[in-house]
Motif scaffolding. Structure first.
Motif, PDB file in Angstrom:
ATOM      1  N   ARG B   5       0.806  -1.157   0.078  1.00 53.38           N
ATOM      2  CA  ARG B   5       0.043  -0.045   0.114  1.00 53.38           C
ATOM      3  C   ARG B   5       0.944   1.257  -0.060  1.00 53.38           C
ATOM      4  NH1 ARG B   5      -4.992   0.461   4.064  1.00 53.38           N
ATOM      5  NH2 ARG B   5      -5.475  -1.596   2.875  1.00 53.38           N
ATOM      6  N   SER B   6       1.785   1.425   0.731  1.00 46.64           N
ATOM      7  CA  SER B   6       2.581   2.510   1.008  1.00 46.64           C
ATOM      8  C   SER B   6       3.592   2.678  -0.447  1.00 46.64           C
ATOM      9  CB  SER B   6       3.575   2.368   1.995  1.00 46.64           C
ATOM     10  OG  SER B   6       4.512   1.327   1.873  1.00 46.64           O
ATOM     11  N   ARG B   7       4.039   1.578  -0.894  1.00 40.96           N
ATOM     12  CA  ARG B   7       4.563   1.609  -2.221  1.00 40.96           C
ATOM     13  C   ARG B   7       3.778   2.032  -3.425  1.00 40.96           C
ATOM     14  NH1 ARG B   7       7.952  -3.697  -4.015  1.00 40.96           N
ATOM     15  NH2 ARG B   7       8.648  -3.424  -1.776  1.00 40.96           N
ATOM     16  N   LEU B   8       2.516   1.714  -3.603  1.00 43.23           N
ATOM     17  CA  LEU B   8       1.568   2.064  -4.421  1.00 43.23           C
ATOM     18  C   LEU B   8       1.410   3.501  -4.191  1.00 43.23           C
ATOM     19  CD1 LEU B   8      -0.814  -0.917  -4.842  1.00 43.23           C
ATOM     20  CD2 LEU B   8       0.714   0.198  -6.636  1.00 43.23           C
ATOM     21  N   THR B   9       1.085   3.859  -2.862  1.00 48.06           N
ATOM     22  CA  THR B   9       0.707   5.395  -2.741  1.00 48.06           C
ATOM     23  C   THR B   9       1.888   6.363  -2.834  1.00 48.06           C
ATOM     24  OG1 THR B   9      -0.427   4.477  -0.588  1.00 48.06           O
ATOM     25  CG2 THR B   9       0.139   7.000  -0.681  1.00 48.06           C
ATOM     26  N   LEU B  10       3.148   5.932  -2.632  1.00 47.48           N
ATOM     27  CA  LEU B  10       4.406   6.831  -3.093  1.00 47.48           C
ATOM     28  C   LEU B  10       4.351   6.780  -4.560  1.00 47.48           C
ATOM     29  CD1 LEU B  10       6.716   8.173  -1.914  1.00 47.48           C
ATOM     30  CD2 LEU B  10       7.966   5.989  -2.163  1.00 47.48           C
ATOM     31  N   CYS B  11       4.087   5.706  -5.219  1.00 44.89           N
ATOM     32  CA  CYS B  11       4.307   5.921  -6.733  1.00 44.89           C
ATOM     33  C   CYS B  11       3.398   6.613  -7.483  1.00 44.89           C
ATOM     34  CB  CYS B  11       4.316   4.270  -7.320  1.00 44.89           C
ATOM     35  SG  CYS B  11       5.637   3.530  -6.868  1.00 44.89           S
ATOM     36  N   LEU B  12       2.069   6.450  -6.844  1.00 47.37           N
ATOM     37  CA  LEU B  12       1.180   7.194  -7.580  1.00 47.37           C
ATOM     38  C   LEU B  12       1.120   8.535  -7.109  1.00 47.37           C
ATOM     39  CD1 LEU B  12      -1.892   4.563  -7.030  1.00 47.37           C
ATOM     40  CD2 LEU B  12      -0.967   5.510  -9.156  1.00 47.37           C
ATOM     41  N   LEU B 201      -7.475  10.563  -2.388  1.00 44.97           N
ATOM     42  CA  LEU B 201      -8.146   9.578  -3.269  1.00 44.97           C
ATOM     43  C   LEU B 201      -7.399   8.428  -3.721  1.00 44.97           C
ATOM     44  CD1 LEU B 201     -10.685   9.832  -5.325  1.00 44.97           C
ATOM     45  CD2 LEU B 201      -9.264  10.522  -6.890  1.00 44.97           C
ATOM     46  N   VAL B 202      -6.083   8.659  -3.645  1.00 41.16           N
ATOM     47  CA  VAL B 202      -5.138   7.343  -3.846  1.00 41.16           C
ATOM     48  C   VAL B 202      -5.333   6.314  -2.443  1.00 41.16           C
ATOM     49  CG1 VAL B 202      -2.629   6.382  -3.649  1.00 41.16           C
ATOM     50  CG2 VAL B 202      -3.302   8.452  -5.194  1.00 41.16           C
ATOM     51  N   ARG B 203      -5.410   6.960  -1.339  1.00 38.39           N
ATOM     52  CA  ARG B 203      -5.475   6.207  -0.337  1.00 38.39           C
ATOM     53  C   ARG B 203      -6.849   5.398  -0.122  1.00 38.39           C
ATOM     54  NH1 ARG B 203      -2.143   6.661   4.025  1.00 38.39           N
ATOM     55  NH2 ARG B 203      -3.846   5.894   5.443  1.00 38.39           N
ATOM     56  N   LEU B 204      -7.950   6.279  -0.447  1.00 42.23           N
ATOM     57  CA  LEU B 204      -9.281   5.597  -0.587  1.00 42.23           C
ATOM     58  C   LEU B 204      -9.381   4.649  -1.472  1.00 42.23           C
ATOM     59  CD1 LEU B 204     -12.182   5.962   0.636  1.00 42.23           C
ATOM     60  CD2 LEU B 204     -12.866   7.271  -1.287  1.00 42.23           C
ATOM     61  N   SER B 205      -8.461   4.776  -2.952  1.00 42.14           N
ATOM     62  CA  SER B 205      -8.866   4.040  -3.785  1.00 42.14           C
ATOM     63  C   SER B 205      -8.220   2.488  -3.558  1.00 42.14           C
ATOM     64  CB  SER B 205      -8.429   4.593  -5.045  1.00 42.14           C
ATOM     65  OG  SER B 205      -8.755   5.733  -5.321  1.00 42.14           O
ATOM     66  N   LEU B 206      -6.873   2.817  -2.761  1.00 43.13           N
ATOM     67  CA  LEU B 206      -6.067   1.624  -2.491  1.00 43.13           C
ATOM     68  C   LEU B 206      -6.723   0.932  -1.463  1.00 43.13           C
ATOM     69  CD1 LEU B 206      -2.449   3.134  -2.576  1.00 43.13           C
ATOM     70  CD2 LEU B 206      -3.475   1.392  -4.098  1.00 43.13           C
ATOM     71  N   ARG B 207      -7.454   1.554  -0.562  1.00 45.33           N
ATOM     72  CA  ARG B 207      -7.966   0.724   0.665  1.00 45.33           C
ATOM     73  C   ARG B 207      -9.337   0.020   0.010  1.00 45.33           C
ATOM     74  NH1 ARG B 207      -9.055   4.599   4.378  1.00 45.33           N
ATOM     75  NH2 ARG B 207     -11.359   4.778   3.819  1.00 45.33           N
ATOM     76  N   LEU B 208      -9.923   0.432  -0.951  1.00 44.63           N
ATOM     77  CA  LEU B 208     -11.048  -0.225  -1.350  1.00 44.63           C
ATOM     78  C   LEU B 208     -10.455  -1.327  -2.463  1.00 44.63           C
ATOM     79  CD1 LEU B 208     -13.494   2.650  -2.268  1.00 44.63           C
ATOM     80  CD2 LEU B 208     -13.623   1.168  -0.619  1.00 44.63           C
ATOM     81  N   GLY B 209      -9.546  -0.900  -3.041  1.00 46.73           N
ATOM     82  CA  GLY B 209      -9.010  -1.898  -4.071  1.00 46.73           C
ATOM     83  C   GLY B 209      -8.235  -3.003  -3.370  1.00 46.73           C
TER      84      GLY B 209
END
Lengths: 240, 485
Positions: B5-12, B201-209
C-alpha cells in the motif's frame, strides 16, 4: 464393592481382576464394549472401570448409552488417551473420574473407593458406628480401639452395612455386593458371613458391637448405633 | 519491509505530482506567452497609431497629436510615455508625462523600416517596470497644410526619400507582471491542493482496491493448528489473487492431512507404549501387594515377562524402522535364492500358520536368485508372512510368485515379487493407510501387532530400491515389491 471392569487388554484385565478380588471386591469383567454395556445395563455395580479404545463399541459410546438409559453408576475411565480434549469429552459424557495409563494400582483402588463412597453420599473414608470404626480406604475395622480381623468378604458385608447405616440392607443386595455375575454361592452365604462377623466382634468387646448388626426377619440386616436387645430378633436369629 | 500500500501510494503520488507540476508549468507558459503577446500587439498597434500622426509639409515635420484626447500620456501615476526623434537626434516631440526626461532608444536602428519594431523591457522614467517599443517613422505628406482637411478617401502618401523619425513608446507592465505572478501563485496553490486531494483519493482507492487482499491476510493470520479444516472461499477474492487462494487452500489441505497423520501417530504410539506400561505396572504392583500369595506372584511374573517380550518386539521394529529410514546400514548385495529365502522366512511362523490352517504356496521357480541384501529381504518376508498369518483368513493361504520383467523374458530376472493372501477384514479404503506407522484396522488396537510391520516392509523396500504397493483383488491382499526403474 461390586465392580465392572471393561478393558480389552487381556493381561491388564486379569491383573486388575486379581488385585481387586483380593481386596474383597466382586469384579465382573468384559473384553469389549458390547459385553460391557450389556453387563452394566443388566446389573447393579458400585463403580465401572471403562477403557475407551474397545472393540465392538468404543468406551465413549458405552458411556453415552449407559447415561441415556438412565444408569447413574459411577464410571471411572481408564485410558491411554491423555489429551485434555479426551478427558473433557469423557467427563462431559458422564464419567465421574478419569485415570490415564499407566497408573498406580493403589490410586485406582482409592479412586474406586471414593466413587463408591460418593454413591452413598459418604465423604469420609472412616465410618464410625457406635464403638465400631470402619476404614473403607485401609479396609480395616476397629472396635473400641482394637482391630478386628475380618476376611475380605466379611469386610465387604460390613462395608455395605456401614455405608447404608440405619437402613435395612436386603440379603440380595448384600449378595450382589459380594459376588460376581457368573459366580454361584450358597444361598445362605450372607447369613454365614454375618454370623462369623458377629462372633469376631463379640470376641473383642463381649458382644456390644455385634448387637449393632440387627437382623430383620424377611428383610435383611441393619447396622445402627442403637443396639438391639439381647433377647430380641438378633439373638433369636443370631445363628443362620 | 515496505508495504504494498505504501509503495503504491508513493508511486502514484510521485507520478501524479510530476504530471500535475508539468501540466501547471505548461499552463503557466501558455498564459504568460499569450498575455505577453497580447501586450506587445497592443503596444505595436499603439506605436503605429502614433507613427501615423507624424506629418510633413514643406519640409517641416510635426506630430499631429492632441494630447487632451489621449489622457494616458498626461503626467501622473500610471502614465504611458512616448518620444519622437529626428534622425539627427533632435527631439521632435515628448509626451506630457515624460516632461523633460528622455526615453532610452536604440540609435543604430534608425534606418530600419517602420514596421520593424523593436521591443524590450526597461524601467519607465517614473521607476515602474515597463516595456518599450521603438519604431522608425516615415512622416505622412500633408497635402493641405492650411488645415482644410483631407478629403475622404484621399490616398495617404509618404516620401520614402524624405526625413525619418524614431518613435519610442513605453508602457508600464506592472499589472501584467502582477497578474502573471498571481497566476503562478494560484497554480502552485492549486498544485498542492490537487496533490492533497489526490493523496486522499489514492488512499481511498487503495483501501477499497486492496480490501480483498487485507481480508485475505486477516483470514490467513487467524489460521492456526485448530482451524486447518477451514478453507478460504475463492469466489470472494479478485481474479488476480484467486490462484494464491487456491494454493493456500491446497496447502491447508496438505497441512490438515499431515497434522491428522501426526496426531494419529502420536495417539497410536501413546497407546502402544502406555498400554503395556500400564499392564506391567499393574502386574508388578499387584504381585508386590500380596507377596505371600505364590499364585498371584507367579501370574504377575508371567504377565511381566509377556509384556517385556511384547515391548521388545515394538522396540526392535521401531529401531529397525529408524535404522532403515536413516540409511545407517547400507545394503550388502549378494545373489539370494528367492525360493529358499521364502522358506526360511516362513519356518518360524509355520506353527502359528498351522494353527490357523494357513498354508504357504511358494510359486517361485527353483534356481531363481536375485541380487539383494539377504538380511533385509528376510526381514521383509518375515513381516509380510507374520501379517498374513495373523490377519489372513483362517484356512487360507499365503502365495509368493515372481513378477516377470517388462520384456516378458523368463523369471531369471524378475521385475519383482508378489505376496498375496485372502483377507476378510480389509476394504479399499484401508489401502492408503496400510503402510502408515501404527495403523491398525481395529480402532481399539486390540490386535497382537503394533502396526509397524508393513511400514517396516515399505522402508526396507525403499532401501533395497523396491517400490512397495498394495492391492485388493477379489478379497485377496496383494503386496507387490517391484524394482524402481
Amino acid at each position: 464393592m461390586r465392580l465392572l471392569l471393561v478393558e480389552d487388554s487381556q493381561r491388564l484385565r486379569s491383573t486388575l481382576e486379581r488385585g481387586l478380588r483380593k481386596l474383597g471386591h466382586a469384579v465382573d469383567a468384559a473384553a469389549d464394549g458390547r459385553e460391557g454395556l450389556w453387563l452394566a445395563t443388566e446389573n447393579t455395580y458400585d463403580a465401572i472401570v471403562l477403557d475407551l479404545l474397545l472393540p465392538e463399541i468404543d468406551g465413549y459410546s458405552v458411556l453415552k448409552q449407559l447415561r441415556e438409559r438412565g444408569k447413574t453408576t459411577p464410571v471411572l475411565i481408564l485410558s491411554a488417551k491423555d489429551l485434555v480434549e479426551d478427558r473433557v469429552r469423557g467427563l462431559d459424557l458422564g464419567a465421574d473420574d478419569y485415570l490415564v495409563k499407566p497408573f498406580a494400582f493403589e490410586e485406582l483402588v482409592a479412586r474406586l473407593q471414593a466413587l463408591g463412597r460418593r454413591g452413598h453420599q459418604v465423604a469420609s473414608p472412616a465410618l464410625v458406628v457406635g464403638p465400631l470404626t470402619v476404614d473403607l480406604a485401609a479396609r480395616r475395622v476397629w472396635c473400641e480401639g482394637r482391630e478386628v480381623r475380618l476376611t475380605a468378604r466379611e469386610f465387604s458385608v460390613l462395608e455395605l452395612l456401614a455405608l447404608r447405616r440405619g437402613e435395612v440392607v436386603s440379603r440380595r443386595d448384600l449378595w450382589e455386593h459380594l459376588y460376581e455375575f457368573e459366580e454361584e454361592a450358597a444361598s445362605n452365604v450372607v447369613d454365614v458371613l454375618v454370623y462369623s462377623m458377629r462372633k469376631k466382634l463379640e470376641s473383642v468387646d463381649g458382644g456390644g458391637a455385634a448387637r449393632l448388626i440387627q437382623t430383620r426377619r424377611g428383610q435383611g440386616y441393619l447396622l445402627d448405633e442403637a443396639p438391639a436387645a439381647p433377647s430380641g430378633e438378633a439373638a433369636a436369629e443370631g445363628a443362620p | 519491509m515496505r508495504s504494498l500500500r505504501s509503495r503504491l501510494t508513493l508511486c502514484l503520488l510521485v507520478g501524479s505530482g510530476a504530471l500535475l507540476a508539468l501540466g501547471g508549468f505548461f499552463l503557466y507558459r501558455v498564459i504568460d506567452s499569450r498575455l505577453e503577446s497580447d501586450f506587445d500587439q497592443q503596444l505595436v498597434a499603439k506605436a503605429r497609431s502614433l507613427a501615423l500622426l507624424t506629418e510633413m509639409a514643406d519640409g517641416v515635420v510635426w506630430v499631429e497629436l492632441p494630447e487632451e484626447g489621449m489622457p494616458e500620456f498626461a503626467a501622473g501615476g500610471g502614465a504611458e510615455f512616448f518620444q519622437f526623434w529626428f534622425a539627427d537626434g533632435r527631439v521632435l516631440r515628448r509626451s506630457n508625462s515624460l516632461g523633460s526626461r528622455d526615453l532610452p532608444r536604440i540609435s543604430s536602428k534608425l534606418s530600419a523600416p517602420s514596421d520593424a519594431a523593436q521591443m524590450w523591457d526597461a524601467p519607465l522614467p517614473d521607476g515602474r517596470p515597463g516595456r518599450m517599443i521603438q519604431v522608425t517613422v516615415l512622416p505622412r505628406i500633408d497635402d493641405h497644410p492650411e488645415g482644410e482637411g483631407s478629403e475622404a478617401g484621399a490616398e495617404v502618401r509618404f516620401d520614402p526619400a524624405g526625413p525619418k523619425a524614431t518613435l519610442v513608446l513605453a508602457r508600464g507592465r506592472r499589472d501584467l507582471d502582477r497578474f502573471l505572478a498571481e497566476t503562478k501563485i494560484w497554480l502552485g496553490v492549486s498544485f498542492f491542493f490537487l496533490l492533497a486531494g489526490l493523496a486522499g483519493l489514492v488512499r481511498l482507492s487503495l483501501r477499497l482496491g486492496l480490501a480483498p487482499l487485507s481480508r485475505l491476510v486477516d483470514r490467513i493470520e487467524r489460521l492456526d493448528a485448530g482451524s486447518l479444516g477451514e478453507r478460504i472461499d475463492p469466489t470472494d477474492v479478485p481474479a488476480e489473487i484467486s490462484v494464491v487462494v487456491q494454493r493456500v487452500n491446497d496447502l491447508l489441505a496438505r497441512l490438515e492431512t499431515s497434522f491428522a497423520r501426526e496426531k494419529a501417530f502420536s495417539d497410536h504410539l501413546a497407546h502402544e507404549l502406555r498400554t503395556p506400561l500400564a499392564e506391567l505396572r499393574a502386574a508388578t504392583e499387584v504381585g508386590l501387594r500380596w507377596p505371600d500369595d505364590p499364585v498371584s506372584v507367579a501370574a504377575s511374573l508371567e504377565d511381566a515377562r509377556a509384556i517385556g517380550l511384547h515391548m521388545e518386539r515394538i522396540a526392535e521394529n521401531l529401531l529397525a524402522l529408524a535404522r532403515s529410514e536413516s540409511a545407517q546400514e547400507a545394503p550388502v548385495e549378494e545373489e539370494v535364492p528367492l525360493r529358499t529365502a521364502i522358506e526360511e522366512a516362513w519356518r518360524p511362523l509355520a506353527r502359528a500358520a498351522a494353527e490357523r490352517k494357513i498354508e504357504l504356496r511358494n510359486e517361485i521357480p527353483e534356481g531363481l536368485s536375485v541380487p539383494t541384501d539377504r538380511a533385509k529381504l528376510g526381514l521383509i518376508l518375515a513381516n509380510l508372512f507374520d501379517n498374513a498369518v495373523v490377519h489372513g483368513t483362517p484356512g487360507g493361504w499365503v502365495a509368493c510368485r515372481a513378477l516377470p520383467s517388462n520384456n516378458g523374458s523368463s523369471a531369471k530376472a524378475p521385475l519383482g515379487l508378489e505376496v498375496s493372501n485372502p483377507t476378510a477384514d480389509l476394504s479399499s479404503n484401508d489401502l492408503p493407510h496400510l503402510f502408515d506407522r501404527f495403523w491398525q484396522k481395529d480402532p481399539s488396537r486390540s490386535g497382537p501387532h503394533a502396526g509397524l510391520g508393513l511400514p517396516l516392509v515399505a522402508s526396507l523396500g525403499r532401501a533395497l530400491g523396491l517400490a512397495v504397493a498394495a492391492q485388493l483383488v477379489a478379497g485377496d491382499l496383494r503386496i507387490r515389491l517391484t524394482k524402481v526403474e
